[in-house]
Design a protein around this motif. Structure first.
Motif, short mmCIF file in Angstrom:
data_model
loop_
_atom_site.label_atom_id
_atom_site.label_comp_id
_atom_site.label_asym_id
_atom_site.label_seq_id
_atom_site.Cartn_x
_atom_site.Cartn_y
_atom_site.Cartn_z
N GLU A 11 56.14 21.08 42.31
CA GLU A 11 55.02 22.00 42.97
C GLU A 11 54.08 20.92 43.43
OE1 GLU A 11 53.35 25.17 41.00
OE2 GLU A 11 55.43 25.70 39.97
N SER A 12 53.34 19.86 42.71
CA SER A 12 52.26 19.04 43.28
C SER A 12 52.85 17.77 43.70
CB SER A 12 51.27 19.07 42.43
OG SER A 12 51.55 18.74 41.19
N SER A 13 54.10 17.52 43.53
CA SER A 13 54.49 15.94 43.38
C SER A 13 53.73 14.99 42.59
CB SER A 13 54.46 15.74 44.93
OG SER A 13 55.22 16.19 45.91
N THR A 14 53.44 15.43 41.62
CA THR A 14 52.67 14.78 40.40
C THR A 14 53.43 14.24 39.49
OG1 THR A 14 50.65 16.32 40.78
CG2 THR A 14 50.87 14.86 38.87
N VAL A 15 53.37 12.90 39.19
CA VAL A 15 53.90 12.35 37.97
C VAL A 15 53.11 11.48 37.00
CG1 VAL A 15 55.64 10.43 37.39
CG2 VAL A 15 56.23 12.00 39.53
N PHE A 16 53.07 11.69 36.08
CA PHE A 16 52.35 10.84 34.98
C PHE A 16 53.32 10.06 34.21
CE2 PHE A 16 49.78 14.69 35.58
CZ PHE A 16 48.22 14.03 35.75
N TYR A 17 53.25 8.89 34.36
CA TYR A 17 53.91 7.97 33.36
C TYR A 17 53.16 7.17 32.42
CZ TYR A 17 52.37 5.15 37.12
OH TYR A 17 51.85 4.40 38.25
N ARG A 18 54.04 6.58 31.41
CA ARG A 18 53.32 5.53 30.44
C ARG A 18 54.11 4.22 30.56
NH1 ARG A 18 53.46 7.54 24.80
NH2 ARG A 18 55.68 7.30 24.78
N LEU A 19 53.28 3.18 31.01
CA LEU A 19 53.71 1.82 30.78
C LEU A 19 53.58 1.30 29.79
CD1 LEU A 19 52.45 1.04 34.25
CD2 LEU A 19 54.81 1.92 33.83
N GLU A 20 54.45 0.46 29.04
CA GLU A 20 54.27 -0.47 27.82
C GLU A 20 54.64 -1.86 28.07
OE1 GLU A 20 56.23 -1.18 23.67
OE2 GLU A 20 56.68 0.81 24.42
N PHE A 21 53.23 -2.70 27.84
CA PHE A 21 53.19 -4.07 27.88
C PHE A 21 53.10 -4.65 26.43
CE2 PHE A 21 51.84 -2.26 31.93
CZ PHE A 21 52.48 -3.06 33.13
N SER A 22 53.83 -5.91 26.37
CA SER A 22 53.58 -6.50 25.39
C SER A 22 52.75 -8.00 25.60
CB SER A 22 55.01 -6.94 24.59
OG SER A 22 54.63 -7.98 23.52
N VAL A 23 51.58 -7.92 25.10
CA VAL A 23 50.71 -8.98 25.80
C VAL A 23 50.47 -9.93 24.65
CG1 VAL A 23 49.29 -7.34 27.45
CG2 VAL A 23 48.63 -7.69 24.97
N PRO A 24 49.97 -11.30 25.09
CA PRO A 24 49.84 -12.44 24.04
C PRO A 24 48.64 -11.95 23.34
CG PRO A 24 49.24 -13.01 26.26
CD PRO A 24 49.83 -11.68 26.55
N PRO A 25 48.44 -12.77 22.17
CA PRO A 25 47.14 -12.73 21.39
C PRO A 25 45.89 -12.85 22.38
CG PRO A 25 48.61 -14.01 20.39
CD PRO A 25 49.34 -13.78 21.56
N SER A 26 44.70 -12.27 22.10
CA SER A 26 43.86 -12.20 22.79
C SER A 26 43.44 -13.66 23.45
CB SER A 26 42.47 -11.75 22.09
OG SER A 26 41.48 -11.65 22.92
N THR A 27 43.41 -13.72 24.83
CA THR A 27 43.21 -14.94 25.47
C THR A 27 41.83 -14.33 26.53
OG1 THR A 27 45.65 -15.24 25.65
CG2 THR A 27 43.93 -16.39 27.28
#
Length: 67
Positions: free
Chosen positions: A26-42
């Motif tokens: 109806e509203s052409s709306t999409v919510f998505y979740r992206l998953e990233f694996s990040v290095p230890p805090s840099t």
């Protein structure tokens, strides 16, 4: 989304998955979740590279490149 982020020079090595959380015709709306694996805090990595604006701009640039 998987192709966009997995082939991104800036984010490809950190990208793990994309999942549609909500979709509305109806509203052409999409919510998505992206998953990233990040290095230890840099210093500044999360604040800069994993910044939501930066991540959105990777998708936005891909859309512009398609046109």
């Amino acid at each position: 989304l998987t192709d966009v982020y997995s082939s991104s020079p800036a984010l490809g090595r950190y990208f793990r998955s994309a999942q549609v959380v909500y979709f509305s015709n109806e509203s052409s709306t999409v919510f998505y979740r992206l998953e990233f694996s990040v290095p230890p805090s840099t210093e500044g990595f999360v604040e800069n590279t994993m910044n939501p604006d930066f991540i959105r701009n990777v998708l936005r640039q891909n859309i512009y490149d398609e046109d």
